[in-house]
Design a protein around this motif. Structure first.
Motif, short mmCIF file in Angstrom:
data_model
loop_
_atom_site.label_atom_id
_atom_site.label_comp_id
_atom_site.label_asym_id
_atom_site.label_seq_id
_atom_site.Cartn_x
_atom_site.Cartn_y
_atom_site.Cartn_z
N VAL A 1 0.76 -1.01 0.08
CA VAL A 1 -0.10 0.02 0.04
C VAL A 1 0.89 1.05 -0.12
N ARG A 2 0.26 2.29 -0.45
CA ARG A 2 1.01 3.48 -0.46
C ARG A 2 0.45 4.60 0.34
N LYS A 3 1.29 5.07 1.25
CA LYS A 3 0.92 6.12 2.52
C LYS A 3 1.65 7.16 2.54
N LYS A 4 1.02 8.41 2.80
CA LYS A 4 1.64 9.68 2.87
C LYS A 4 2.03 10.02 4.21
N TYR A 5 3.24 10.30 4.58
CA TYR A 5 3.81 10.49 5.90
C TYR A 5 4.56 12.01 6.16
N MET A 6 4.63 12.68 7.38
CA MET A 6 5.16 13.67 7.34
C MET A 6 6.22 13.44 8.75
N ASP A 7 7.19 13.83 8.60
CA ASP A 7 8.26 13.49 9.66
C ASP A 7 8.38 14.95 10.54
N CYS A 8 8.13 14.45 12.06
CA CYS A 8 8.28 15.50 12.93
C CYS A 8 9.68 15.20 13.71
N SER A 9 10.11 16.26 14.29
CA SER A 9 11.32 16.01 15.17
C SER A 9 11.10 16.92 16.37
N PHE A 10 11.46 16.39 17.50
CA PHE A 10 11.30 17.09 18.72
C PHE A 10 12.46 16.93 19.66
N VAL A 11 12.74 18.10 20.08
CA VAL A 11 14.08 18.32 21.05
C VAL A 11 13.36 18.89 22.46
N THR A 12 13.30 18.16 23.42
CA THR A 12 12.80 18.51 24.56
C THR A 12 13.74 18.73 25.85
N ASP A 13 13.36 19.12 26.80
CA ASP A 13 14.04 19.39 28.09
C ASP A 13 13.76 18.20 29.02
N GLU A 14 14.45 17.20 29.23
CA GLU A 14 14.25 16.04 29.80
C GLU A 14 13.96 16.36 31.42
N ARG A 15 14.11 17.49 31.91
CA ARG A 15 13.82 17.84 33.27
C ARG A 15 12.44 18.01 33.59
N ILE A 16 11.72 18.44 32.76
CA ILE A 16 10.44 19.03 33.10
C ILE A 16 9.58 17.85 33.61
N VAL A 17 9.33 16.66 32.60
CA VAL A 17 8.80 15.56 32.96
C VAL A 17 9.52 14.14 32.62
N ASP A 18 9.02 13.07 33.05
CA ASP A 18 9.64 11.87 32.86
C ASP A 18 9.46 11.19 31.42
N GLY A 19 10.13 10.16 31.12
CA GLY A 19 10.05 9.59 29.76
C GLY A 19 8.65 8.95 29.55
N PHE A 20 8.01 8.61 30.75
CA PHE A 20 6.72 8.07 30.72
C PHE A 20 5.48 9.04 30.08
N TYR A 21 5.63 10.12 30.88
CA TYR A 21 4.88 11.16 30.46
C TYR A 21 4.98 11.79 29.33
N PHE A 22 6.23 11.93 28.65
CA PHE A 22 6.42 12.50 27.32
C PHE A 22 5.80 11.32 26.32
N ALA A 23 6.09 10.12 26.70
CA ALA A 23 5.49 9.02 25.70
C ALA A 23 3.70 9.05 25.60
#
Length: 472
Positions: free
Chosen positions: A422-444
């Motif tokens: 199948v043919r699908k259309k995607y858009m790439d996104c990049s995030f750079v975050t300050d890891e001190r504000i919340v933990d990884g589970f919260y970000f996920a």
């Protein structure tokens, strides 16, 4: 005692101006007295001249800068003034007089602080606290000083002016009860955020270990399937939103994510954790024209967690139109132009001074509103340039905790489980975050919710059922 009252100045009224003028008169009288002194020791210089002058000047500045929303900050110069009076009282010949004055100064500092921080439901006790000593000085104590030379009267004039200033302020201030769920600001809060005091200890310690945003960055590459988003955008354009696009969908989805995951709207400043609550400030660099010679400018748009996609579109486009239709209209442009006139070494010192003010939360709100380095999110569109998304670093100056970049759309051929391609259309996104504000589970968890919004953007047409409040 629970805080139940908010004290504020309803603008710069006559009583507030008179209060400031009296405090200025107190400083002028103190300077005139020091000027007329033939000689004085270093302790006198620090404790009897510089200390009261610092209290006078800081009181006036805080009165005009913070009176409408952070009147409690005026307790700081009041405490400085009480220290000055206490040191002066230690030199009185009568021990009883010294003890009574020390008790009075302690009462002034305590009662004023309890009042302006909202712990006393009325300011009327301040009227008697400042009014009665003022009358006593004028009609009792000062009558015994008749015939003194003018120079010896100057310290007394300075003291009387201070008491008159505080009495006028207690008459000028107003009070109101906080609204449902409203946070009452106090010491430790900033003008662009409130201090978070109930977080896990690891969040309180980590800013002291990972001291800068550039050394606390996490990089995340993501992609979004955009078929449903394209249909949503086409529908919006048919409804008359000519420029509605991916950027508006992303912004609306991020605002909605902040409504459900308010930890995304936190930031680190001065090695402390803060949250912006209802204000979501988004920064973006734009070009006035799509050409290599067109100047860049930065816009900042404030959103509310309850905003729908239509409201996000209107707010963002209104700001873009305002900047593009007027040359040098951006407040940041004007600020950068003025700073560019300052010679290099002086500019370095100015930026260092601004960093120190920002560290202690003393940077004026009008500057943080203009600054592209302060905000909830910095977003950039690589799609408009026809290139893939990038990882953009976070800035150590300011407090932006998340940088998002999205690139051009691309087609991908995928194999399904049944073997069909199948043919699908995607858009790439990049995030750079300050890891001190919340933990990884919260970000996920927040990222999964963001994906659900982008996969079904129609839900952005309705306001959220609930705006989740961050911790206290």
């Amino acid at each position: 005692m629970k805080k139940t009252t908010i004290y504020y100045l309803p603008g710069i009224n006559a009583l507030a101006v008179l209060s400031a003028l009296c405090m200025v008169c107190s400083a002028v009288a103190r300077i005139a007295w020091a000027w007329g002194e033939a000689d004085f020791s270093r302790p006198v210089l620090w404790l009897q001249i510089l200390l009261p002058l610092t209290a006078n000047v800081s009181f006036v500045l805080m009165l005009f800068r913070d009176g409408t929303d952070r009147l409690y900050r005026t307790a700081i110069p009041v405490w400085l003034g009480c220290v000055f009076f206490a040191v002066k009282a230690l030199g009185f010949p009568s021990r009883l007089h010294t003890v009574l004055c020390l008790l009075l100064y302690a009462l002034v500092a305590a009662l004023y602080t309890l009042t302006v921080t909202g712990r006393v439901p009325t300011q009327k006790p301040l009227w008697f606290l400042f009014g009665l000593p003022l009358l006593y000085h004028i009609f009792v104590e000062d009558t015994q000083k008749a015939g003194w030379p003018l120079h010896d009267w100057l310290p007394e004039v300075s003291v009387l002016s201070c008491m008159a200033s505080l009495l006028l302020l207690s008459l000028a201030m107003r009070r109101r009860l906080p609204g449902p769920g409203e946070h009452i600001r106090g010491f430790g809060d900033r003008n662009d955020g409130r201090r978070l005091r109930t977080l896990s200890p690891i969040f309180s310690v980590s800013p002291f270990v990972m001291k800068t945003r550039s050394t606390s960055q996490n990089f995340l590459e993501d992609r979004v399937e955009v078929s449903e988003m394209d249909r949503y955008i086409a529908k919006k354009r048919q409804e008359g939103m000519r420029n509605f696009g991916v950027l508006h969908v992303l912004l609306a989805a991020y605002v909605r994510a902040c409504a459900q995951y308010p930890g995304l709207n936190r930031f680190i400043a001065g090695q402390r954790n803060f949250c912006r609550d209802r204000e979501i400030e988004v920064n973006m660099t734009i070009k006035k024209e799509m050409s290599v010679h067109s100047p860049d400018t930065v816009i900042k748009v404030a959103f509310d967690p309850s905003d729908t996609a239509d409201m996000v579109y209107e707010k963002f486009n209104a700001k873009v139109r305002k900047v593009k239709e007027t040359p040098l209209d951006s407040g940041f442009d004007r600020l950068a132009w003025m700073m560019n006139l300052i010679p290099g070494p002086m500019l370095w010192l100015l930026v260092l001074f601004l960093q120190i003010l920002d560290y202690f939360g003393l940077l004026p709100r009008f500057l943080t509103k203009l600054s592209p380095f302060h905000g909830s999110l910095f977003i950039t569109s690589m799609a408009s340039l026809g290139i893939p998304s990038i990882y953009h670093h976070l800035y150590d100056f300011g407090n932006v905790p998340v940088f998002c970049a999205f690139g051009r759309k691309r087609w991908v051929y995928e194999t399904r489980r049944d073997g069909a391609v199948v043919r699908k259309k995607y858009m790439d996104c990049s995030f750079v975050t300050d890891e001190r504000i919340v933990d990884g589970f919260y970000f996920a968890s927040a990222l999964r919710y963001l994906h659900s919004l982008l996969g079904d953007p129609w839900q952005l047409d309705r306001p959220p059922l609930e705006v989740v409040a961050d911790q206290r």
